[in-house]
Write a protein that holds these residues in place. Structure first.
Motif, PDB file in Angstrom:
ATOM      1  N   PRO A  38     -14.414 -21.518  21.376  1.00 45.71           N
ATOM      2  CA  PRO A  38     -12.977 -21.314  21.610  1.00 45.71           C
ATOM      3  C   PRO A  38     -12.272 -22.583  22.067  1.00 45.71           C
ATOM      4  O   PRO A  38     -11.054 -22.699  21.925  1.00 45.71           O
ATOM      5  CB  PRO A  38     -12.948 -20.244  22.717  1.00 45.71           C
ATOM      6  CG  PRO A  38     -14.261 -20.362  23.398  1.00 45.71           C
ATOM      7  CD  PRO A  38     -15.242 -20.818  22.369  1.00 45.71           C
ATOM      8  N   LYS A  96      -9.241 -11.491  19.741  1.00 45.93           N
ATOM      9  CA  LYS A  96      -8.092 -12.410  19.696  1.00 45.93           C
ATOM     10  C   LYS A  96      -7.406 -12.521  21.049  1.00 45.93           C
ATOM     11  O   LYS A  96      -6.982 -13.613  21.458  1.00 45.93           O
ATOM     12  CB  LYS A  96      -7.098 -11.954  18.630  1.00 45.93           C
ATOM     13  CG  LYS A  96      -6.050 -13.021  18.314  1.00 45.93           C
ATOM     14  CD  LYS A  96      -5.473 -12.847  16.946  1.00 45.93           C
ATOM     15  CE  LYS A  96      -4.592 -11.637  16.884  1.00 45.93           C
ATOM     16  NZ  LYS A  96      -3.306 -11.832  17.557  1.00 45.93           N
ATOM     17  N   LEU A 120      -9.267 -14.782  23.148  1.00 48.39           N
ATOM     18  CA  LEU A 120      -8.993 -16.177  22.756  1.00 48.39           C
ATOM     19  C   LEU A 120      -7.650 -16.638  23.343  1.00 48.39           C
ATOM     20  O   LEU A 120      -7.539 -17.768  23.838  1.00 48.39           O
ATOM     21  CB  LEU A 120      -8.977 -16.290  21.224  1.00 48.39           C
ATOM     22  CG  LEU A 120      -8.919 -17.695  20.634  1.00 48.39           C
ATOM     23  CD1 LEU A 120     -10.127 -18.533  21.046  1.00 48.39           C
ATOM     24  CD2 LEU A 120      -8.857 -17.632  19.100  1.00 48.39           C
ATOM     25  N   SER A 121      -6.659 -15.733  23.322  1.00 47.40           N
ATOM     26  CA  SER A 121      -5.354 -16.056  23.934  1.00 47.40           C
ATOM     27  C   SER A 121      -5.542 -16.295  25.432  1.00 47.40           C
ATOM     28  O   SER A 121      -4.937 -17.209  26.013  1.00 47.40           O
ATOM     29  CB  SER A 121      -4.358 -14.916  23.738  1.00 47.40           C
ATOM     30  OG  SER A 121      -4.132 -14.703  22.393  1.00 47.40           O
ATOM     31  N   TYR A 176      -8.200 -17.350  26.899  1.00 47.75           N
ATOM     32  CA  TYR A 176      -8.869 -18.638  27.079  1.00 47.75           C
ATOM     33  C   TYR A 176      -7.843 -19.769  27.007  1.00 47.75           C
ATOM     34  O   TYR A 176      -7.836 -20.683  27.835  1.00 47.75           O
ATOM     35  CB  TYR A 176      -9.936 -18.829  25.998  1.00 47.75           C
ATOM     36  CG  TYR A 176     -10.632 -20.153  26.092  1.00 47.75           C
ATOM     37  CD1 TYR A 176     -11.647 -20.350  27.017  1.00 47.75           C
ATOM     38  CD2 TYR A 176     -10.248 -21.223  25.292  1.00 47.75           C
ATOM     39  CE1 TYR A 176     -12.265 -21.573  27.142  1.00 47.75           C
ATOM     40  CE2 TYR A 176     -10.862 -22.453  25.404  1.00 47.75           C
ATOM     41  CZ  TYR A 176     -11.871 -22.624  26.327  1.00 47.75           C
ATOM     42  OH  TYR A 176     -12.489 -23.845  26.446  1.00 47.75           O
ATOM     43  N   LYS A 177      -6.960 -19.659  26.003  1.00 52.12           N
ATOM     44  CA  LYS A 177      -5.928 -20.687  25.804  1.00 52.12           C
ATOM     45  C   LYS A 177      -5.036 -20.773  27.049  1.00 52.12           C
ATOM     46  O   LYS A 177      -4.754 -21.873  27.551  1.00 52.12           O
ATOM     47  CB  LYS A 177      -5.084 -20.314  24.571  1.00 52.12           C
ATOM     48  CG  LYS A 177      -4.162 -21.412  24.102  1.00 52.12           C
ATOM     49  CD  LYS A 177      -3.379 -21.004  22.874  1.00 52.12           C
ATOM     50  CE  LYS A 177      -2.292 -20.022  23.227  1.00 52.12           C
ATOM     51  NZ  LYS A 177      -1.409 -19.694  22.115  1.00 52.12           N
ATOM     52  N   PHE A 196     -13.125 -10.460  14.010  1.00 54.09           N
ATOM     53  CA  PHE A 196     -11.980 -11.266  14.447  1.00 54.09           C
ATOM     54  C   PHE A 196     -10.823 -11.235  13.434  1.00 54.09           C
ATOM     55  O   PHE A 196      -9.655 -11.095  13.796  1.00 54.09           O
ATOM     56  CB  PHE A 196     -12.449 -12.713  14.674  1.00 54.09           C
ATOM     57  CG  PHE A 196     -11.367 -13.629  15.164  1.00 54.09           C
ATOM     58  CD1 PHE A 196     -10.891 -13.545  16.473  1.00 54.09           C
ATOM     59  CD2 PHE A 196     -10.801 -14.584  14.319  1.00 54.09           C
ATOM     60  CE1 PHE A 196      -9.893 -14.392  16.931  1.00 54.09           C
ATOM     61  CE2 PHE A 196      -9.797 -15.434  14.771  1.00 54.09           C
ATOM     62  CZ  PHE A 196      -9.350 -15.337  16.080  1.00 54.09           C
ATOM     63  N   PHE A 240      -5.650  -9.678  12.242  1.00 55.78           N
ATOM     64  CA  PHE A 240      -4.489 -10.104  11.455  1.00 55.78           C
ATOM     65  C   PHE A 240      -4.087  -9.072  10.405  1.00 55.78           C
ATOM     66  O   PHE A 240      -3.174  -9.296   9.628  1.00 55.78           O
ATOM     67  CB  PHE A 240      -4.802 -11.432  10.744  1.00 55.78           C
ATOM     68  CG  PHE A 240      -5.205 -12.531  11.682  1.00 55.78           C
ATOM     69  CD1 PHE A 240      -4.246 -13.330  12.287  1.00 55.78           C
ATOM     70  CD2 PHE A 240      -6.543 -12.762  11.975  1.00 55.78           C
ATOM     71  CE1 PHE A 240      -4.615 -14.338  13.157  1.00 55.78           C
ATOM     72  CE2 PHE A 240      -6.922 -13.768  12.846  1.00 55.78           C
ATOM     73  CZ  PHE A 240      -5.949 -14.557  13.445  1.00 55.78           C
TER      74      PHE A 240
END
Lengths: 518, 75
Positions: free
Chosen positions: A166, A345, A348-349, A351-352, A383, A387
């Motif tokens: 990530p 996801k 991941l957001s 983590y960001k 993952f 989308f």
């Protein structure tokens, strides 16, 4: 899907890649197969010392050289497109593509291009044996080049041997061997090279048949038919075997693609294998998508179940089962996969955001989750579903998948019959008198090109909406650049490749009409 | 040293003779190869196919952040 994505851009980017790949594939398979046919002929020359075999070798080598020269470097454009039009994808795949493509560049291409010079310039300058070894190395090198490209493509069909980082937003290879021996890669490599052998055999058979029709070069033509008939028959049987092997793998790793290529709307036990069938819309729908049914079909009952699972009673899931789920058969619905993908996801957001706010401990703990096997198999493998707007969006174009697959298979059987007939008539000594067969062989030169392109259309369009199966849809992979620039390059490619193709055909036809040197 | 020089001369002569004695079709395909490589590697690469991430961002960190934003920036 990604915000503000222009569908025109996505469609043109896909069309451009498809156009480049289709044209590239017009040049590649003849190189793969004709290199081996030339090597076989030269081996016979070196073993027997018969000058006629040398003349044959040099003639077919000339045609190989024209195709090799015109086709070389057309694949580089595909790599340009990855960096320009598919930048998110290129970054996301990380070193997965880098390793096989680097090996391709260094080892296989070097081998191929070095020994091509000996092949063409080395007659009477190097020993017979060294020349022969060079010819074989060109054949092996060309096919090794294909291996690495196909390994990379197979990863897109069945991503294995990697872990997502990530921090870099890239996949990192954890096992080169898992990548190389990916079941999709093994089947795809063998199927692709054998289809190249088949195409080259049909090319040699067709041109030799033309010489027989014109009553020219009869000895060369008959000997060439002998080599291409044997090589073609073995290759076409290998194509059938490896095609079956690949289809079984698809049933396991890409079940929606498999249901689409068999146009199986509803799952069933004792599923029959459709030999010939015509599709129509059934009137039933999944979400907004129409399901298909057969208006006409000839099928072998139970054979599809038997071929996919080795059991005539086995259940083969249909499109409805795979989209809506089937609890009794332990098939997860797409809605559940979307939820799991969204969890990945969101993580991941998170983590960001943690990194942005310099919450090092939290970022580290999230990073560790991305390496956790339970999370990888339970969430990250879905993952790409994050989308997906509607569950039915995971279904590719069923009619396209079905017809490309079935026409390809029917052509495969046609090729087996053609090579068997060529050998039968040759051994009976009646081939020159079978004008209908000779003309059929001439026109059949085009058919392996058709079946090869259909195979690629099935592999790539049948994987839609994914660019990487289950991990990334095409909409998330595309670079948001101006559609105008993609359209401009599309037109440029169409012109460039068409000019190359016309040049190849005209130079080749002239050489064929001139015939081998005496 | 002399041996190496002889080998280099032999190697160069091999290619020189090969190109000099090339057949008509060989010359034609070489012209096509050179034009094609010029179009692909010069015109297409530099005018139309600049690598999107490499030209826009200086470091891998910037590139990672861009892709991360793209992947997480959904409706």
């Amino acid at each position: 899907m990604i915000e503000n994505l222009d569908l025109t851009l996505l469609d043109w980017s896909r069309a451009q890649f498809a156009l480049t790949a289709i044209y590239h594939w017009l040049f590649v398979p003849l190189t793969l197969g004709l290199s081996f046919i030339v090597a076989i002929m030269e081996t016979i020359y070196v073993r027997t010392g018969d000058e006629e075999w040398k003349r044959m070798t040099r003639f077919w080598m000339t045609l190989f050289g024209i195709n090799f020269a015109i086709g070389v470097a057309t694949g580089i454009i595909l790599e340009f497109e990855f960096g320009t039009n598919w930048s998110n994808y290129s970054w996301f795949v990380g070193d997965i593509f880098g390793a096989p493509l680097a090996i391709e560049g260094i080892l296989a291409f070097f081998l191929e291009s070095t020994f091509v010079a000996v092949m063409f310039f080395g007659w009477n300058k190097v020993s017979r044996r060294f020349h022969l070894v060079s010819t074989w190395l060109v054949a092996v090198g060309a096919n090794l080049s294909a291996l690495w490209i196909l390994v990379a493509n197979s990863w897109m069909q069945n991503p294995v041997g990697m872990v997502f980082n990530p921090d870099t937003a890239r996949n990192e290879m954890t096992s080169f061997w898992a990548l190389l021996f990916n079941p999709v890669a093994v089947g795809k490599f063998l199927h692709t090279i054998s289809s190249g052998f088949l195409l080259a055999s049909m090319f040699v058979l067709g041109i030799s048949s033309w010489y027989l029709l014109k009553k020219r070069e009869e000895q060369l033509a008959k000997r060439s038919i002998l080599i291409s008939g044997i090589f073609g028959l073995l290759s076409s049987l290998m194509v059938a075997y490896t095609g079956d092997m690949s289809t079984r793998t698809i049933a396991r790793v890409q079940p929606v693609k498999f249901a689409a290529l068999e146009a199986l709307s509803e799952g069933k036990q004792e599923a029959g294998l459709t030999i010939v069938g015509i599709l129509k819309d059934s009137g039933r729908k999944i979400g907004g998508r129409s399901l298909t049914e057969f208006s006409l079909k000839i099928e072998v009952p139970g054979l599809l179940s038997l071929m996919t699972s080795g059991d005539r009673d086995a259940f083969v899931p249909g499109i409805s089962d795979l989209v809506n789920g089937n609890e009794a058969r332990s098939i997860m619905p797409v809605t559940e996969k979307i939820l799991r993908g969204k969890e990945a996801k969101e993580l991941l957001s998170g983590y960001k955001a943690s990194k942005h706010e310099k919450m090092v401990q939290k970022a580290d703990s999230i990073s560790a989750v991305f390496r956790d096997p339970g999370f990888i198999s339970g969430n990250f493998r879905y993952f790409g579903y994050a989308f997906i707007d509607k569950p039915e969006d995971v279904v590719p174009n069923v009619k396209l998948a079905y017809y490309t697959f079935h026409v390809m298979v029917l052509l495969g059987f046609f090729f087996i019959i053609m090579f068997a007939l060529a050998l039968f008539y040759l051994f009976r000594g009646t081939i020159s008198a079978r004008k209908w067969f000779l003309w059929l062989a001439v026109w059949s030169i085009l058919l392996p090109y058709v079946s090869g392109e259909l195979g690629w259309a099935l592999a790539e369009a049948g994987r839609q909406p994914w660019i990487i199966q289950d991990l990334m849809p095409v909409g998330a992979a595309v670079t948001r650049i101006s559609p105008g620039s993609v359209i401009t390059t599309f037109i440029l490619f169409a012109v460039l490749f068409t000019v190359l193709l016309i040049s190849e055909i005209s130079i080749m036809v002239r050489q064929i009409k001139l015939g081998p040197k005496h | 040293m002399t041996q190496l020089r002889d080998r280099l001369i032999g190697f160069t002569r091999f290619y020189y003779d090969g190109f000099r004695n090339m057949s008509t079709w060989g010359r034609q395909v070489w012209v096509i190869i050179l034009i094609k490589l010029f179009i692909i590697l010069v015109i297409l690469k530099f005018l139309f196919f600049r690598d999107f991430l490499n030209t826009r961002y200086q470091s891998d960190t910037e590139r990672s952040n861009f892709v991360l934003n793209q992947l997480t920036n959904t409706r």
